[in-house]
Design an enzyme around this catalytic site. Structure first.
Site, PDB file in Angstrom:
ATOM      1  N   LYS A 111       0.849  -1.199   0.000  1.00  0.00           N
ATOM      2  CA  LYS A 111       0.000   0.000   0.000  1.00  0.00           C
ATOM      3  C   LYS A 111       0.882   1.245   0.000  1.00  0.00           C
ATOM      4  O   LYS A 111       1.536   1.562   0.978  1.00  0.00           O
ATOM      5  CB  LYS A 111      -0.923   0.039   1.221  1.00  0.00           C
ATOM      6  N   GLY A 120       7.117   4.662   8.267  1.00  0.00           N
ATOM      7  CA  GLY A 120       6.265   5.830   8.453  1.00  0.00           C
ATOM      8  C   GLY A 120       6.466   6.414   9.833  1.00  0.00           C
ATOM      9  O   GLY A 120       7.544   6.284  10.425  1.00  0.00           O
ATOM     10  N   VAL A 126       2.100   5.722  14.135  1.00  0.00           N
ATOM     11  CA  VAL A 126       1.411   4.628  13.441  1.00  0.00           C
ATOM     12  C   VAL A 126       2.155   3.310  13.684  1.00  0.00           C
ATOM     13  O   VAL A 126       1.538   2.257  13.892  1.00  0.00           O
ATOM     14  CB  VAL A 126       1.248   4.931  11.927  1.00  0.00           C
ATOM     15  N   GLU A 163      10.198   0.769  10.406  1.00  0.00           N
ATOM     16  CA  GLU A 163      11.231   1.777  10.144  1.00  0.00           C
ATOM     17  C   GLU A 163      10.542   3.119  10.351  1.00  0.00           C
ATOM     18  O   GLU A 163       9.705   3.516   9.550  1.00  0.00           O
ATOM     19  CB  GLU A 163      11.752   1.590   8.716  1.00  0.00           C
ATOM     20  N   CYS A 201      13.489  10.453   6.963  1.00  0.00           N
ATOM     21  CA  CYS A 201      13.432   9.907   8.321  1.00  0.00           C
ATOM     22  C   CYS A 201      14.775  10.004   9.021  1.00  0.00           C
ATOM     23  O   CYS A 201      14.841  10.193  10.223  1.00  0.00           O
ATOM     24  CB  CYS A 201      12.927   8.476   8.299  1.00  0.00           C
ATOM     25  N   GLU A 243      10.144  15.514  15.729  1.00  0.00           N
ATOM     26  CA  GLU A 243      10.579  15.454  14.330  1.00  0.00           C
ATOM     27  C   GLU A 243       9.770  16.478  13.534  1.00  0.00           C
ATOM     28  O   GLU A 243       8.546  16.381  13.465  1.00  0.00           O
ATOM     29  CB  GLU A 243      10.264  14.028  13.829  1.00  0.00           C
TER      30      GLU A 243
HETATM   31  P1  NAI Z   1       1.947   8.027   8.449  1.00  0.00           P
HETATM   32  O1  NAI Z   1       2.772   7.215   9.317  1.00  0.00           O
HETATM   33  O2  NAI Z   1       0.537   8.296   8.847  1.00  0.00           O
HETATM   34  O3  NAI Z   1       1.891   7.409   6.980  1.00  0.00           O
HETATM   35  C1  NAI Z   1       2.764   6.437   6.463  1.00  0.00           C
HETATM   36  C2  NAI Z   1       1.961   5.341   5.782  1.00  0.00           C
HETATM   37  O4  NAI Z   1       1.184   4.637   6.750  1.00  0.00           O
HETATM   38  C3  NAI Z   1       0.985   5.815   4.723  1.00  0.00           C
HETATM   39  O5  NAI Z   1       0.957   4.867   3.687  1.00  0.00           O
HETATM   40  C4  NAI Z   1      -0.343   5.804   5.459  1.00  0.00           C
HETATM   41  O6  NAI Z   1      -1.462   5.668   4.617  1.00  0.00           O
HETATM   42  C5  NAI Z   1      -0.192   4.595   6.339  1.00  0.00           C
HETATM   43  N1  NAI Z   1      -1.019   4.584   7.539  1.00  0.00           N
HETATM   44  C6  NAI Z   1      -1.523   5.629   8.230  1.00  0.00           C
HETATM   45  N2  NAI Z   1      -2.220   5.200   9.290  1.00  0.00           N
HETATM   46  C7  NAI Z   1      -2.163   3.847   9.284  1.00  0.00           C
HETATM   47  C8  NAI Z   1      -2.656   2.827  10.141  1.00  0.00           C
HETATM   48  N3  NAI Z   1      -3.360   3.108  11.215  1.00  0.00           N
HETATM   49  N4  NAI Z   1      -2.374   1.548   9.843  1.00  0.00           N
HETATM   50  C9  NAI Z   1      -1.633   1.238   8.772  1.00  0.00           C
HETATM   51  N5  NAI Z   1      -1.152   2.160   7.931  1.00  0.00           N
HETATM   52  C10 NAI Z   1      -1.395   3.458   8.176  1.00  0.00           C
HETATM   53  O7  NAI Z   1       2.680   9.407   8.218  1.00  0.00           O
HETATM   54  P2  NAI Z   1       1.999  10.801   7.769  1.00  0.00           P
HETATM   55  O8  NAI Z   1       0.743  11.060   8.527  1.00  0.00           O
HETATM   56  O9  NAI Z   1       1.910  10.801   6.314  1.00  0.00           O
HETATM   57  O10 NAI Z   1       3.086  11.825   8.267  1.00  0.00           O
HETATM   58  C11 NAI Z   1       3.062  12.278   9.604  1.00  0.00           C
HETATM   59  C12 NAI Z   1       4.451  12.355  10.154  1.00  0.00           C
HETATM   60  O11 NAI Z   1       5.047  11.069  10.166  1.00  0.00           O
HETATM   61  C13 NAI Z   1       5.416  13.185   9.348  1.00  0.00           C
HETATM   62  O12 NAI Z   1       5.318  14.535   9.632  1.00  0.00           O
HETATM   63  C14 NAI Z   1       6.714  12.602   9.780  1.00  0.00           C
HETATM   64  O13 NAI Z   1       7.093  13.160  11.001  1.00  0.00           O
HETATM   65  C15 NAI Z   1       6.420  11.152   9.971  1.00  0.00           C
HETATM   66  N6  NAI Z   1       6.789  10.339   8.796  1.00  0.00           N
HETATM   67  C16 NAI Z   1       7.927   9.593   8.858  1.00  0.00           C
HETATM   68  C17 NAI Z   1       8.327   8.866   7.768  1.00  0.00           C
HETATM   69  C18 NAI Z   1       9.556   8.037   7.789  1.00  0.00           C
HETATM   70  O14 NAI Z   1      10.086   7.721   6.739  1.00  0.00           O
HETATM   71  N7  NAI Z   1      10.022   7.632   8.930  1.00  0.00           N
HETATM   72  C19 NAI Z   1       7.599   8.904   6.503  1.00  0.00           C
HETATM   73  C20 NAI Z   1       6.386   9.649   6.553  1.00  0.00           C
HETATM   74  C21 NAI Z   1       6.036  10.360   7.663  1.00  0.00           C
END
Ligand code: NAI
Length: 784
Positions: free
Chosen positions: A190, A241, A245, A263, A297, A394
């Site tokens: 996804k 992500g 989450v 990660e 990240c 972050e």
């Molecule tokens: P997120 O963690 O919500 O999204 C990442 C992925 O997880 C997306 O594909 C999303 O659809 C999916 N997701 C969201 N909720 C989920 C759930 N309950 N169960 C399974 N999958 C789920 O990140 P978001 O909201 O886009 O960004 C928020 C913050 O997260 C950013 O400001 C940043 O600080 C951090 N982030 C960190 C990343 C990394 O590479 N470590 C990448 C993206 C965001």
């Protein structure tokens, strides 16, 4: 007359936009996208809009995946699994080569698509994201080819659910899909809702190369779709992500037996010593925090500069920052593009405003931002108090903090003053200092005089709340391979029913003296409750053991932390202690056998003899289980070093009360961990007899701590404890669920150890050592 360098300095760049016509044609020809399930695209369902963050224009309509879409995809992946996993490694490798080549063939197309979907500069998508994605498929084609030789007796995990973020959409897909396929798994991926387009283009590539139907399935949608995938009938979840989450996923998968890698986020230190090449370090900051608009990240978001060069460093940094070109991501001379979405832009703005309100001083590039699109000027904070929100949270945008330190010790303390542990960057011309600091920083990746370099040949992943598991290289392959199955037991393992220990009042003083106490910090300690419980053997009560409580666990964890010198001892030193321990066990062999006999152990003599051999074996391993040097980029050696977690909690098997405990405690301490062990609840006395063996073996106090009592209750306290870095649990499914759920607080690594015939070969091995360590990859440069 102006010199050439002055001319170059003042010369402006004319626009050099990359053409996007082909990509726009492709998008409009597709109209709305369905999912890619079982080798074909489904009819689009209800859709959401995917926008270009640089212009705000609509790029595509993409289907919001429902629970039944996810189920259909999982079903397709499950159906494809038997054939795919039985193909020879060579046959699978050929598909992976084909995917790599097709990505390369479409490099320009994919780079443009990535840039208009995500907002990142075309220079980055063209030079980094897409070539690295291809490199991942090539590299993993190689692993597929060598699978039988390199990972004998291991097989695929099964159907893998993979959830990726929006910051490196195609690259994260490659990091997840390539190793999964190489190992013989099938996947349901996804992509993030902001950036699903390159994944959909990749789906077309899968169809084009004739990848068997159902091996790769792609379901688009938001967090709800991701949550449905986590709950679906998959064998593994790989997630990249936010930590928030990731923590939720840890809880949902607890007790399900699904393999999990996370990660997550970071707040990575970027440490500049006074003797560093300052201009190179300033350029490093550009790559650390302004690369991909800071949406990385492992971004070096906390710049720590040695005090005496801090002012000079900040001035040079401000000058360099002022020259960054922010604007149209498709322009080849753009350094920083657009933020992925208005939601993320708002988040950055809010955090930065809050940082300023809390007293930090913001320095921002004086650049002219485009009138439309999600832009944020690059910046950095000074005068940042440690409690300021921007010191801890972050930002995930192009803003770092800059603070100072005086000594290397202070630099390490500041670097480690975070919940995270993803990456670190160390700048110094002194190799001794740089490597010393690299060894002390708690992070999964450390770059020396460099930052943000990645390669498929090296593992990537975090310590602490940055998650667990590695992606890339051999370490990453292991995450997609199942552990060799524990052979069917020749005879049932005797598990004594765990009856709740009944507290016995501390009656007469002599009764207390006959009570086995707890072992904390190298000394026998009365339990805080003052109570003990009766231990029953074949012929009734055979003794009393201390009834440990939360307070005792806290004391034990504290004692274990104080014994940190054990982790720094050489493998040779640890080996000597373990050999000594083995010898001391030998001299008391008969006594231990008698104790086990009275406790009702079916094979007491064999159990003690095996425990002794095991102690010798782990003593031998203490200085032999080591790391690797990965072949990655030119002019670098990448050292993959297994490091101990620190303080581990171990809930030991109920059966084999002596051997079960030693089979887990020995590998953990051989690798430099300190442990708090919870022995068999019903048969704790052979564990408490070990106290004297430890005392006479030169084992430093606090390296092994033993708390007897209601094992699962104590395990709950350990699993929830923030100062425990990893937890092993051997017990019931319910217990495993409890431990995994409680571990979500600090996202400690957990290992559910299947009960086994502890007398057999499966009671010992390198896999125990693997679970007792986490790999740190240190990138060391060489050459000019
Ligand atoms: P997120 O963690 O919500 O999204 C990442 C992925 O997880 C997306 O594909 C999303 O659809 C999916 N997701 C969201 N909720 C989920 C759930 N309950 N169960 C399974 N999958 C789920 O990140 P978001 O909201 O886009 O960004 C928020 C913050 O997260 C950013 O400001 C940043 O600080 C951090 N982030 C960190 C990343 C990394 O590479 N470590 C990448 C993206 C965001």
């Amino acid at each position: 007359m102006a010199s050439v360098s002055e001319i170059l300095e003042t010369m402006d760049y004319g626009p050099a936009p990359e053409a996007s016509g082909e990509v726009m044609k492709w998008l409009s020809a597709r109209g709305a996208f369905g999912h890619f399930i079982g080798g074909r695209f489904t009819e689009p369902g209800p859709t959401f809009d995917v926008m270009n963050p640089a212009t705000g224009e609509l790029l595509a309509k993409v289907t919001q995946g429902t629970g039944s879409d996810v189920q259909a995809a999982v079903k397709a992946a499950r159906a494809a699994l038997p054939r795919w996993s039985k193909l020879s490694g060579h046959d699978r490798a050929r598909y992976l080569y084909a995917l790599a080549r097709h990505i390369q063939k479409r490099e320009r197309f994919l780079a443009v698509l990535e840039t208009i979907d995500n907002g990142k500069p075309i220079r980055e998508s063209r030079d980094i994201d897409v070539p690295l994605a291809a490199r991942h498929f090539y590299h993993h084609a190689g692993w597929a080819e060598m699978l039988a030789d390199e990972f004998p007796s291991q097989g695929p995990v099964g159907v893998c659910g993979q959830i990726i973020p929006w910051n490196f959409p195609l690259l994260m897909l490659a990091w997840k899909v390539a190793p999964a396929l190489a190992a013989g798994n099938t996947v349901v991926l996804k992509p993030a809702e902001y950036t699903p387009l390159t994944a959909l283009a990749f789906a077309e590539i899968c169809a084009e190369v004739g990848l068997p139907k159902g091996v790769v399935n792609i379901v688009t949608g938001d967090g709800a779709t991701g949550a449905a995938l986590v709950e679906a009938d998959v064998d593994k979840i790989a997630f990249t992500g936010s930590t928030e989450v990731g923590r939720a996923i840890r809880k949902v998968t607890a007790g399900s037996g699904k393999k999990l890698t996370l990660e997550l986020g970071g707040k990575s230190p970027f440490i500049v010593f006074a003797d560093a090449d300052i201009d190179a370090a300033v350029e490093g900051v550009v790559d650390a925090i302004w690369f991909n608009q800071g949406q990385v990240c492992c971004a070096g978001s906390r710049i720590l500069v040695q005090e005496r060069v801090a002012r000079d460093f900040a001035e040079r940094l401000a000058r360099r920052m002022a020259r960054l070109r922010v604007g149209d991501p498709l322009d080849k001379s753009t350094d920083m593009g657009a933020i992925v979405d208005p939601v993320q832009l708002r988040r950055i703005r809010d955090l930065v405003a809050q940082g300023e309100a809390e007293g930090a001083v913001l320095h921002q590039a004086p650049c002219q931002l485009p009138a439309t699109g999600n832009y944020f000027a690059p910046g950095f904070f000074t005068e940042v108090a440690p409690a300021n929100i921007v010191s801890e949270v972050e930002i995930f945008g192009p803003v770092a903090t800059l603070t100072t330190f005086r000594t290397p010790d202070e630099a390490v303390a500041l670097a480690n003053n975070t919940r995270y542990g993803l990456a670190a960057s160390v700048w110094s011309e002194n190799v001794n200092l740089a490597l010393d600091v690299a060894a002390q920083v708690k992070a999964g990746v450390v770059w020396v005089n460099a930052t943000n370099i990645f390669d498929a040949g090296a593992g990537f992943g975090g310590y602490r709340e940055s998650g667990f598991g590695r992606e890339g290289g051999r370490e990453g392959m292991e995450e997609y391979l199942a552990e060799p199955p524990v052979p069917a037991k020749a005879e049932p393992v005797p598990i004594a029913p765990e009856t709740a220990p009944t507290p016995e009042a501390p009656a007469a003083a002599d009764a207390i003296d006959r009570t086995a106490k707890l072992y904390i910090g190298g000394a026998q300690k009365r339990p805080d409750s003052g109570y003990s419980y009766a231990v029953r053997g074949k012929a009734g009560v055979i003794g009393l053991a201390g009834l440990g409580s939360r307070k005792d666990i806290r004391n034990a964890v504290e004692a274990a932390h104080k014994a940190s010198g054990w982790g720094r001892a050489t493998g040779h030193n640890r080996a000597q202690v373990l050999y000594y321990l083995a010898e001391n066990l030998v001299s008391r062999e008969a006594e231990f056998a008698n104790r086990l006999k009275s406790a009702g152990s079916p094979k007491p003599a064999e159990e003690v003899a095996t425990a002794i051999r095991r102690a010798f074996w782990y003593a031998a391993q203490a200085d032999k289980y080591d790391g690797a040097v990965h072949a990655t980029k030119s002019a670098h050696v990448t050292l993959a070093m297994p490091e101990p977690f620190g303080v581990m909690g171990i809930a030991c098997p109920t059966s084999a009360p002596l051997l079960g405990l030693l089979s887990l405690v020995l590998p953990a301490i051989a690798m430099g961990n300190r442990v708090v062990a919870l022995p068999s609840q019903n048969m704790p006395l052979s564990a408490t007899d070990l106290y004297q063996v430890f005392d006479t073996s030169d084992l430093p106090g606090g390296v092994v701590n033993i708390v007897t009592g209601a094992r699962d209750e104590l395990a709950r306290t350990l699993a929830a404890h923030d100062d425990i870095a990893a937890m092993w649990y051997c017990g019931s499914t319910e217990g495993a669920r409890m431990v995994e759920t409680e571990s979500a607080g600090n996202l400690k690594a957990t290992w559910t150890v299947r009960n086994r015939d502890w007398l057999g070969a499966e009671g010992q091995g390198r896999s125990f050592l693997k679970h007792a360590t986490q790999i740190k990859n240190i990138w060391v440069p060489y050459g000019e």
